[in-house]
Design a protein around this motif. Structure first.
Motif, PDB file in Angstrom:
ATOM      1  N   SER A 125      -3.745  10.736  -4.326  1.00 48.99           N
ATOM      2  CA  SER A 125      -2.925  10.964  -3.239  1.00 48.99           C
ATOM      3  C   SER A 125      -3.498  11.862  -2.200  1.00 48.99           C
ATOM      4  O   SER A 125      -3.365  11.667  -0.933  1.00 48.99           O
ATOM      5  N   TRP A 143       0.958  -1.285  -0.054  1.00 50.20           N
ATOM      6  CA  TRP A 143       0.005   0.081   0.013  1.00 50.20           C
ATOM      7  C   TRP A 143       0.889   1.093   0.119  1.00 50.20           C
ATOM      8  O   TRP A 143       0.426   2.164  -0.673  1.00 50.20           O
ATOM      9  N   MET A 173       4.302   9.201   1.027  1.00 48.59           N
ATOM     10  CA  MET A 173       4.511   7.533   0.939  1.00 48.59           C
ATOM     11  C   MET A 173       5.805   7.449  -0.181  1.00 48.59           C
ATOM     12  O   MET A 173       6.333   6.506   0.166  1.00 48.59           O
ATOM     13  N   GLY A 181       0.609   3.676  -3.022  1.00 44.78           N
ATOM     14  CA  GLY A 181       0.393   5.132  -2.595  1.00 44.78           C
ATOM     15  C   GLY A 181       1.282   6.211  -3.073  1.00 44.78           C
ATOM     16  O   GLY A 181       1.063   7.498  -3.340  1.00 44.78           O
ATOM     17  N   SER A 182       2.698   5.565  -3.447  1.00 46.12           N
ATOM     18  CA  SER A 182       3.546   6.613  -3.848  1.00 46.12           C
ATOM     19  C   SER A 182       3.652   6.870  -5.497  1.00 46.12           C
ATOM     20  O   SER A 182       4.397   7.789  -5.893  1.00 46.12           O
ATOM     21  N   PHE A 238      -5.723  10.225   0.319  1.00 45.02           N
ATOM     22  CA  PHE A 238      -5.423   9.041   0.896  1.00 45.02           C
ATOM     23  C   PHE A 238      -5.900   7.759   0.847  1.00 45.02           C
ATOM     24  O   PHE A 238      -6.510   7.262   1.823  1.00 45.02           O
ATOM     25  N   GLN A 239      -6.336   7.520  -0.232  1.00 47.26           N
ATOM     26  CA  GLN A 239      -7.424   6.222  -0.505  1.00 47.26           C
ATOM     27  C   GLN A 239      -6.710   5.371  -1.769  1.00 47.26           C
ATOM     28  O   GLN A 239      -7.257   5.377  -2.841  1.00 47.26           O
ATOM     29  N   PRO A 240      -5.615   4.813  -1.626  1.00 51.97           N
ATOM     30  CA  PRO A 240      -4.722   4.261  -2.431  1.00 51.97           C
ATOM     31  C   PRO A 240      -5.596   2.778  -2.827  1.00 51.97           C
ATOM     32  O   PRO A 240      -5.980   2.330  -1.959  1.00 51.97           O
ATOM     33  N   GLN A 263       0.468   7.113  -7.406  1.00 53.97           N
ATOM     34  CA  GLN A 263      -0.585   7.545  -7.715  1.00 53.97           C
ATOM     35  C   GLN A 263      -0.884   9.076  -8.122  1.00 53.97           C
ATOM     36  O   GLN A 263       0.296   9.395  -8.027  1.00 53.97           O
ATOM     37  N   PRO A 280      -3.959   0.959  -9.037  1.00 58.41           N
ATOM     38  CA  PRO A 280      -4.470   2.100  -9.449  1.00 58.41           C
ATOM     39  C   PRO A 280      -4.687   2.396 -10.946  1.00 58.41           C
ATOM     40  O   PRO A 280      -4.313   1.529 -11.731  1.00 58.41           O
ATOM     41  N   TYR A 315      -0.006  13.264   1.113  1.00 60.09           N
ATOM     42  CA  TYR A 315       0.221  11.701   1.455  1.00 60.09           C
ATOM     43  C   TYR A 315       0.940  10.937   0.443  1.00 60.09           C
ATOM     44  O   TYR A 315       1.767  10.033   0.635  1.00 60.09           O
ATOM     45  N   GLY A 316       0.790  11.312  -0.856  1.00 60.10           N
ATOM     46  CA  GLY A 316       1.432  10.868  -1.922  1.00 60.10           C
ATOM     47  C   GLY A 316       3.146  10.953  -1.716  1.00 60.10           C
ATOM     48  O   GLY A 316       3.660  10.157  -1.926  1.00 60.10           O
TER      49      GLY A 316
END
Length: 277
Positions: A42, A30, A245, A34-35, A45-47, A37, A51, A241-242
């Protein structure tokens, strides 16, 4: 235990291990997903597990808006120096306690072991005052490295490992007029490679992941390690968040490379002392 019950036991154990592996791997997966997307995914924060759109934007934002390269360099310098110093001093001390006889050997060893019973929180304030106020080493590599240049736990690990090495080779080398340093360098170290690999992995990972002490003794953004830098990577209105991550993925990469490159020695080291039969 019958053959059928043994098969049932193995099946249950394998199922439990499979579930444990999935639980362990999903957060890492995850984090990586997440990094990569796009910006919109991002920000929420719903990876997704898979994707819809892959993007390198989080990595671009992380390296573009922070001193990421400097943080990585700081972590690499600190972790590498601590790994080398612990390998050097802990291996020498372990050899001395395991194979050499000198007055007070057992007393010194037990005094060292007793220091492991003292919680780190007890010595944190005196150590901070010593580094910052007495030695004036604040915001420097020396302040981060000096307190853990060698740890008692690593000395104990090498002492226990070197106790398993054959003493007859040491006696034979002394008969051939080999010096103690020659014995240590030419005989002990080659046989202790598995133990040294385990020590290197543990020390590097612990140093790379260390957060609290570098946070205390560093003030400037340029002296932060990657863990401290990630913790301070914030924005006034939102959290990227991206990019976080992406930074976490970059921060975890050296540890994975180190472990997989030394896993053969690591597996040999953790099985030392196992009963063969």
């Amino acid at each position: 235990m019958t053959s059928s019950s043994k098969k049932i036991f193995i099946t249950i154990a394998a199922a439990i291990l499979a579930v444990w592996v999935v639980i362990t791997v999903i957060p890492l997966y995850w984090m990586v997903i997440g990094s990569v997307q796009d910006t919109q995914a991002s920000a929420t924060f719903q990876p997704k597990m898979f994707p819809d759109m892959w993007s390198s934007a989080p990595y671009e934002r992380f390296f573009g808006k922070t001193l990421a390269w400097r943080w990585l360099l700081n972590s690499l310098i600190v972790s590498s120096v601590l790994t080398v110093t612990n390998l050097f001093f802990a291996s020498m001390a372990g050899y001395a306690f395991a194979k050499l006889k000198f007055p007070g050997r057992n007393a010194i060893f037990w005094v060292l072991l007793s220091t492991m019973m003292i919680p780190a929180q007890v010595t944190l304030i005196p150590l901070y005052v010593l580094m910052i106020n007495v030695f004036q080493l604040g915001d420097s590599y020396t302040a981060i490295i000096l307190p853990t240049i060698v740890s008692v736990g690593n000395i104990f690990l090498m002492k226990q490992y070197m106790s398993t090495l054959p003493t007859s080779l040491i006696h034979a080398a002394r008969i051939d007029a080999c010096s103690e340093f020659g014995i240590f360098y030419k005989i002990i170290l080659p046989m202790a490679k598995p133990g040294l690999a385990v020590l290197a992995i543990f020390t590097f990972v612990a140093s790379w992941n260390d957060f609290f002490w570098p946070l205390l003794v560093t003030n400037s953004n340029e002296m932060r390690t990657i863990q401290v830098g990630l913790a301070n990577f914030k924005f006034a209105e939102s959290t990227d968040y991206g990019a976080i991550m992406a930074g976490a993925s970059i921060g975890a990469l050296p540890m994975m490379v180190l472990f997989f490159s030394l896993q053969r020695y690591f597996l040999q080291g953790i099985t030392i002392g196992a009963v063969k039969g």
